[in-house]
Every structure is written in structure tokens, then in C-alpha cells.
Scaffold this active site. Sequence first.
Site, PDB file in Angstrom:
ATOM      1  N   ASP A 115       0.867  -1.178   0.000  1.00 38.05           N
ATOM      2  CA  ASP A 115       0.000   0.000   0.000  1.00 38.05           C
ATOM      3  C   ASP A 115       0.907   1.233   0.000  1.00 38.05           C
ATOM      4  O   ASP A 115       2.146   1.118  -0.021  1.00 38.05           O
ATOM      5  CB  ASP A 115      -0.941  -0.040   1.218  1.00 38.05           C
ATOM      6  CG  ASP A 115      -2.227   0.748   0.967  1.00 38.05           C
ATOM      7  OD1 ASP A 115      -2.324   1.456  -0.059  1.00 38.05           O
ATOM      8  OD2 ASP A 115      -3.146   0.657   1.800  1.00 38.05           O
ATOM      9  N   GLU A 136       0.125   4.537   1.856  1.00 41.45           N
ATOM     10  CA  GLU A 136       0.029   5.513   2.943  1.00 41.45           C
ATOM     11  C   GLU A 136       1.122   5.327   3.993  1.00 41.45           C
ATOM     12  O   GLU A 136       1.507   6.278   4.674  1.00 41.45           O
ATOM     13  CB  GLU A 136      -1.353   5.408   3.607  1.00 41.45           C
ATOM     14  CG  GLU A 136      -2.515   5.875   2.722  1.00 41.45           C
ATOM     15  CD  GLU A 136      -3.025   4.816   1.748  1.00 41.45           C
ATOM     16  OE1 GLU A 136      -2.354   3.770   1.560  1.00 41.45           O
ATOM     17  OE2 GLU A 136      -4.112   5.040   1.175  1.00 41.45           O
ATOM     18  N   HIS A 145      -2.508  -0.109  -3.996  1.00 41.78           N
ATOM     19  CA  HIS A 145      -3.061   1.204  -3.650  1.00 41.78           C
ATOM     20  C   HIS A 145      -3.820   1.805  -4.833  1.00 41.78           C
ATOM     21  O   HIS A 145      -3.280   1.888  -5.941  1.00 41.78           O
ATOM     22  CB  HIS A 145      -1.931   2.148  -3.216  1.00 41.78           C
ATOM     23  CG  HIS A 145      -2.392   3.566  -3.030  1.00 41.78           C
ATOM     24  ND1 HIS A 145      -3.110   3.974  -1.931  1.00 41.78           N
ATOM     25  CD2 HIS A 145      -2.261   4.662  -3.827  1.00 41.78           C
ATOM     26  CE1 HIS A 145      -3.390   5.270  -2.054  1.00 41.78           C
ATOM     27  NE2 HIS A 145      -2.890   5.706  -3.204  1.00 41.78           N
ATOM     28  N   HIS A 184      -1.402   1.120   6.686  1.00 47.90           N
ATOM     29  CA  HIS A 184      -1.866   2.226   7.533  1.00 47.90           C
ATOM     30  C   HIS A 184      -2.925   1.716   8.497  1.00 47.90           C
ATOM     31  O   HIS A 184      -3.517   0.648   8.275  1.00 47.90           O
ATOM     32  CB  HIS A 184      -2.454   3.339   6.669  1.00 47.90           C
ATOM     33  CG  HIS A 184      -3.490   2.838   5.709  1.00 47.90           C
ATOM     34  ND1 HIS A 184      -4.800   2.637   6.074  1.00 47.90           N
ATOM     35  CD2 HIS A 184      -3.385   2.425   4.413  1.00 47.90           C
ATOM     36  CE1 HIS A 184      -5.457   2.142   5.038  1.00 47.90           C
ATOM     37  NE2 HIS A 184      -4.624   1.995   4.018  1.00 47.90           N
ATOM     38  N   HIS A 195      -7.651   4.866   7.353  1.00 49.27           N
ATOM     39  CA  HIS A 195      -8.961   4.616   6.744  1.00 49.27           C
ATOM     40  C   HIS A 195      -9.088   3.117   6.533  1.00 49.27           C
ATOM     41  O   HIS A 195      -8.114   2.377   6.710  1.00 49.27           O
ATOM     42  CB  HIS A 195      -9.111   5.356   5.401  1.00 49.27           C
ATOM     43  CG  HIS A 195      -8.218   4.827   4.329  1.00 49.27           C
ATOM     44  ND1 HIS A 195      -6.879   5.176   4.234  1.00 49.27           N
ATOM     45  CD2 HIS A 195      -8.429   3.952   3.331  1.00 49.27           C
ATOM     46  CE1 HIS A 195      -6.334   4.543   3.213  1.00 49.27           C
ATOM     47  NE2 HIS A 195      -7.247   3.782   2.646  1.00 49.27           N
ATOM     48  N   GLU A 214      -7.674  -2.628   7.098  1.00 51.32           N
ATOM     49  CA  GLU A 214      -7.157  -3.331   5.917  1.00 51.32           C
ATOM     50  C   GLU A 214      -6.129  -4.388   6.321  1.00 51.32           C
ATOM     51  O   GLU A 214      -6.082  -5.476   5.747  1.00 51.32           O
ATOM     52  CB  GLU A 214      -6.533  -2.330   4.934  1.00 51.32           C
ATOM     53  CG  GLU A 214      -7.571  -1.440   4.303  1.00 51.32           C
ATOM     54  CD  GLU A 214      -6.983  -0.347   3.410  1.00 51.32           C
ATOM     55  OE1 GLU A 214      -5.877  -0.520   2.868  1.00 51.32           O
ATOM     56  OE2 GLU A 214      -7.638   0.699   3.274  1.00 51.32           O
TER      57      GLU A 214
HETATM   58 ZN   LIG Z   1      -3.821   2.892  -0.036  1.00 54.08          ZN
END
Ligand SMILES: [Zn+2]
Length: 274
Positions: free
Chosen positions: A8, A10, A60, A104, A115, A133
Site C-alpha cells: 500500500d 500511505e 493502492h 496504515h 482509513h 485493511e
Molecule cells: Zn492505499
Amino acid sequence: MKLYLSADMEGISGIVDPTYINPGMENYERGRQLMTGDLNAVIEAALECGAEEIVVSDSHHTMNNILLEQLHPKAQLLCGTPRDFSMVQGLDSHFDAALFIGYHSRQGAPGVLSHTMTGVIRNMYINGQLVGEFGFNAIYAGLCGVPVCMVSGDDQIAAEAKQLIPQIQTAIVKKAVSRTAALCLSLEDSRAELRQKTKEALRNLSACAPLRTETPMQLTIEFAHTGEAEMAAIIPGSTYEPGTTRATCQVRDQYELYRTMRAMINLAATVPYV
Ligand SMILES: [Zn+2]
């Protein structure tokens, strides 16, 4: 040793706000370089530990962020969308371990760019357990028989990951100051941290077991408003919980889990807020 890297953006070194992770914004090209650099540090360390197959899953947004031109030549890159199993597409039992890079913290928790999947999810639960996630993908990996042995990102995702998998190695490349600010290690130090934690994880792989989850599973998503939950619950087998903003569905396995989650959030996203 065969490794699956879900990447990802972030939680990548130096990335602190949306300008780094959205195509067209002023720091996005820097974000891609930073992401590719973090992955190369992990790949180099994995190869030193004897890895002979490494699949990197660009996980992502458009899933076209990693620069193949600069990615270590010994890794294969899975990129682009759509993918039935999104961030863990292609992860199966032939892999010895999964590493989640640039992750994240979950929606509603502190941490850089926290998020869960998309803007419609307030909270997500599997068998009553709150997951972001990281947790969602780790449960999927566990059901494939694959342990998640390392995570990288800020100090907040490191803590979230340890709650679920106490033995996991955590490469902390920045300390969250707010949702869009962080104290970042130098690239030299963060890449050294990524290399070191990758090696520790792979040398002690037997300490990290695949996550066990009871099946069939109960997938529950709490949305921002009742309209989103009602729309998500049109999926056969799903129910809207009256008086709440939640929709629930029973799923048999990790494949139904991922597809149902994606269907729920895509349906919910069609509902205008007002
Ligand atoms: Zn992401």
C-alpha cells in the site's frame, strides 16, 4: 522461500498526506519513487535470506503506482485493476509468507492517512472482531495458510498489527503526529529498518503462524448512514440491521469474504449522501 508482498502507499517512508498518493497531485511522482525504494529494500533483504520467488502486489488506488523500471529485477509485479481479491490477489498456499508494506491504521484510529478501504466504511468486523485493511488481509492470508510476518508503516499500524499478530516484525518508518503529519526517518535509516526487520522476520518465520479464523464468517460493515447499509444489504444473504447503519453477511471462505466486502462498499458508494 516464496514471498508475497502486498504494497500500500500511505505507510511508505516520507509519505504524510494525500498529495503523495493521488495521481496528478504535486508529490505523487515522489510518492511512487519512495514506494518503489521501500520495496527494493525489502526485496534485497529477502533475497539475502534465500527468497527465490517474490511477487509484489501494487495494492493502492489504481494499483499502478510502483515504478517497474526501478523495481528490483528479481521481483515480479502484479499491477492494475480490477482484481477479484484486490490487495491480496494471487496470494495462495504456495507462498511461505506474506509481508505487508506501506500499510496504515484502520478507519477512526489515529495514524497517517488512517482509513479502511474506501470512504464509506466507518467500521468493519469479521466474526465480531474490528478489523482494518491489515486485519482483513491478514485473515484472508491466514485462511490461505500463509502467515503475515512483517508490516511496515507508521507507529500506529505497527501497534494495530501487533494486537492481532503479536509475533509480527514491525518496520516503523515514521511516527504519526496527526492524520496528515509525521516525524519521518531519513531514507537511509528507514531503508535500514526495512532491511533489518525483513531479515528478522524471515529468519524466524517458524515463530509466526497463519492467523486462524472460524468459518463460516460473519462480515459486518458499519456505514456512515442507513441508506448505504440498506443498499449494501441487497446482496443475497445479507441483512440490514434495523436501527443501525450496519449490514451483515455470512460468508463461507476468504474468497466470498473479499468479494462480498467489495460488493457491499461498491453498492454503498452509489448512494448519495443527501
Ligand atoms: Zn492505499
